[in-house]
Design a protein around this motif. Sequence first.
Motif, PDB file in Angstrom:
ATOM      1  N   ALA A 155       0.856  -1.194   0.000  1.00  0.00           N
ATOM      2  CA  ALA A 155       0.000   0.000   0.000  1.00  0.00           C
ATOM      3  C   ALA A 155       0.881   1.230   0.000  1.00  0.00           C
ATOM      4  O   ALA A 155       1.935   1.261   0.632  1.00  0.00           O
ATOM      5  CB  ALA A 155      -0.897   0.012   1.236  1.00  0.00           C
ATOM      6  N   LEU A 204      -6.559   0.885   6.028  1.00  0.00           N
ATOM      7  CA  LEU A 204      -5.515  -0.121   5.787  1.00  0.00           C
ATOM      8  C   LEU A 204      -5.809  -1.397   6.580  1.00  0.00           C
ATOM      9  O   LEU A 204      -5.657  -2.510   6.068  1.00  0.00           O
ATOM     10  CB  LEU A 204      -4.139   0.429   6.182  1.00  0.00           C
ATOM     11  CG  LEU A 204      -3.590   1.595   5.375  1.00  0.00           C
ATOM     12  CD1 LEU A 204      -2.172   1.937   5.827  1.00  0.00           C
ATOM     13  CD2 LEU A 204      -3.593   1.315   3.878  1.00  0.00           C
ATOM     14  N   SER A 236      -3.329   0.438  -3.649  1.00  0.00           N
ATOM     15  CA  SER A 236      -3.138  -0.945  -3.203  1.00  0.00           C
ATOM     16  C   SER A 236      -2.699  -1.783  -4.389  1.00  0.00           C
ATOM     17  O   SER A 236      -3.205  -1.613  -5.499  1.00  0.00           O
ATOM     18  CB  SER A 236      -4.453  -1.490  -2.635  1.00  0.00           C
ATOM     19  OG  SER A 236      -4.426  -2.907  -2.615  1.00  0.00           O
ATOM     20  N   LEU A 273      -4.163  -4.396   4.725  1.00  0.00           N
ATOM     21  CA  LEU A 273      -2.922  -3.813   4.214  1.00  0.00           C
ATOM     22  C   LEU A 273      -2.015  -3.329   5.347  1.00  0.00           C
ATOM     23  O   LEU A 273      -1.018  -2.650   5.114  1.00  0.00           O
ATOM     24  CB  LEU A 273      -3.257  -2.631   3.292  1.00  0.00           C
ATOM     25  CG  LEU A 273      -4.029  -2.987   2.017  1.00  0.00           C
ATOM     26  CD1 LEU A 273      -4.579  -1.733   1.345  1.00  0.00           C
ATOM     27  CD2 LEU A 273      -3.142  -3.761   1.048  1.00  0.00           C
TER      28      LEU A 273
END
Lengths: 393, 393
Positions: free
Chosen positions: A33, A114, A62, A119
Amino acid sequence: MTISKGPQLFPREEYLRRLAAVKKEMAQRDIDAFIVSSPANITYLSGHTAHTAYVPQGLVISMQEEEPTFIMRRMDAPAAIHESFLNRNNVIGYPENLIANPEKDGYDVIIDFLHERGLANRGVGLEPGFLTLKQFGRGQDKFAIRLPKARIVDCSRAIDWIRLVKSDLEIAVMREAAAIADAAIMRAAAVIRPGVREADAAAEVVGTLIRGANGKPGTAIAPYCMCSSPRTGTAHIRWSDDVFREDSQINLEVGAVRQGYTAALMRTYIIGKPSDRLRRLHEAEVAGLEAALNTVRPGATCSDVANAFYRTLEKQGFTKESRCGYAIGIDWTEPTASLRDGDTTVLKPNMTFHVMLGNWVEEDFGYAISETFRVTDSGSEALTTAPRKLFEL
Amino acid sequence: MTISKGPQLFPREEYLRRLAAVKKEMAQRDIDAFIVSSPANITYLSGHTAHTAYVPQGLVISMQEEEPTFIMRRMDAPAAIHESFLNRNNVIGYPENLIANPEKDGYDVIIDFLHERGLANRGVGLEPGFLTLKQFGRGQDKFAIRLPKARIVDCSRAIDWIRLVKSDLEIAVMREAAAIADAAIMRAAAVIRPGVREADAAAEVVGTLIRGANGKPGTAIAPYCMCSSPRTGTAHIRWSDDVFREDSQINLEVGAVRQGYTAALMRTYIIGKPSDRLRRLHEAEVAGLEAALNTVRPGATCSDVANAFYRTLEKQGFTKESRCGYAIGIDWTEPTASLRDGDTTVLKPNMTFHVMLGNWVEEDFGYAISETFRVTDSGSEALTTAPRKLFEL
């Protein structure tokens, strides 16, 4: 009701091509990311140009998604839906109670995102230079604290280096901006007269920067500097409360903005006849400018170009302390290549620069000339085309 | 030759009074040196307004010296000598080879200065939110590394809280700015017509912001936003390539700048007759605005003012998610008091606010009205005086 999609400056493929280049870089750095915070880089990757960076925002790229997700203040999300190429679902507005809130801010929403997308446990790229929130605190530490399992990677300037070489589509927009800059410089020559207030001339020049040229308006107002006697030794004063007088000298720097892209241009004006010193400096600077532009070609370095200028200027008995320019594009000054001694960046076709030869010789004496140019397949092409003269008014 | 001192906006005593207030705060925090990085705070404490914060700079206040020392890029030092109240010896320009130099930058010069002056071994105040250098790296860690014996103190917003209450001299300047904002709002009403390009109207309005009012020109260009149909649900789009049409609605936000001080003002315009919904929203917002202004008095809190607005708006069937405004002065938005629910800042005479009632109700529908006001001894005084109407054009 939902807001409509505005006219798009570039086709979707152009943005996907840019994103592909960024994702290639992300793969090399082993990050999943990338939280893009630089407003210019956000414009580059999405087409968004509205004034929204005054509070936390982030364009999250991403590796698993074709499009990035733009997280921003809710009040500003409709502008991003309207302007950017992004699918509306990829624009997320965070609640207004996070503004001026010392407990939680927009960066927390980005971090939550996230975590939600899985991520938060691998490499996360940041642009730390743009994370500090000027007005309400610090943003950077929060990422370390709230992403304890992530490997935070400083990706400063990674995207800026990618956007150093423009596409032909971008060059076309910069050409429109350059025409506007030319018009503004010529407007200044028409309105600067003894007895005219500096502000009235500034209003005319800025008005031209907004009205534009060839039917294409300017789309934003870049920093504007008009340094007139006794301020010609200064570089970044907007204008003053004074009126122009007989013998006033005016150093003007304008930036024309067309849909995010800037072309900059500087010229010097003198009411009446120039002093011998000013005339000689002008001639030396023009010779240096031409020597610099004649040195530009793919394979030459930024340092080569700068030194061509410096050596020519020195032969005529002058020196210049500051660098000779910088990459230009979105948001005026790009933070990558500099036209300065020792910058070994190798020129490539469609890099664009502002060769900025402002020379503040003494506290009370300076001179300005510049061009916005692109590197061609075999040399250089000035995008700005105003006469390279000392305007005698 | 040396540059002359320009006309001074405030007498030296005004700056020394401000500095005394900051030094009192420094004593309480037990710091000997304060490196001021916020451009607005630098303007407040020196009178410098030129555009110089794009590279490292710092106004260093020492408890041992009456005047601060301003350390900045050499190219920009003449502007500071000309504009600020500082003795010319207290303006230090650092060499141009520190620009775009990854090894050493202007912050190193500031740190060297602290060492030379014996200020490196005790408390050193910083404004970390302004230290990050956007374009060429990070500045903050350098202070910790190169000042190992110093106790670094985060002094964010310490000066901003001091400048929240204006002097009568500052109010006089803000009154000049407010008159310019009024003129710009009225100019928009005169030039917005069907078939006119948004850019041409923007050029006229911005031209007015520069030409000024009552013989006092504007002195800088603040962010300008003109969000017209179909973009009235957006807050911060400059303008677009469109022309106005029959039934176009335009939400305009202007900031007039007079010698560093900003007055902001928003109004809504409609070509033709407003929809019933727009008219009702306008009436509710004006009622809310008046309720808010009637709540302002020394001793009331920011939260009281905001809630007076919210409750009035709700009675008329509308809500507003975002805060109702913020302190205003140098550089538009001050980062201290907010007109929002829960902000317990107690109002005092000569605090100034932008009561900002922009209300982006849906993605494609919004409305804007605002005033810049000051707190008086017994209530409020709007500095901006344009009619509080929905302009029907």
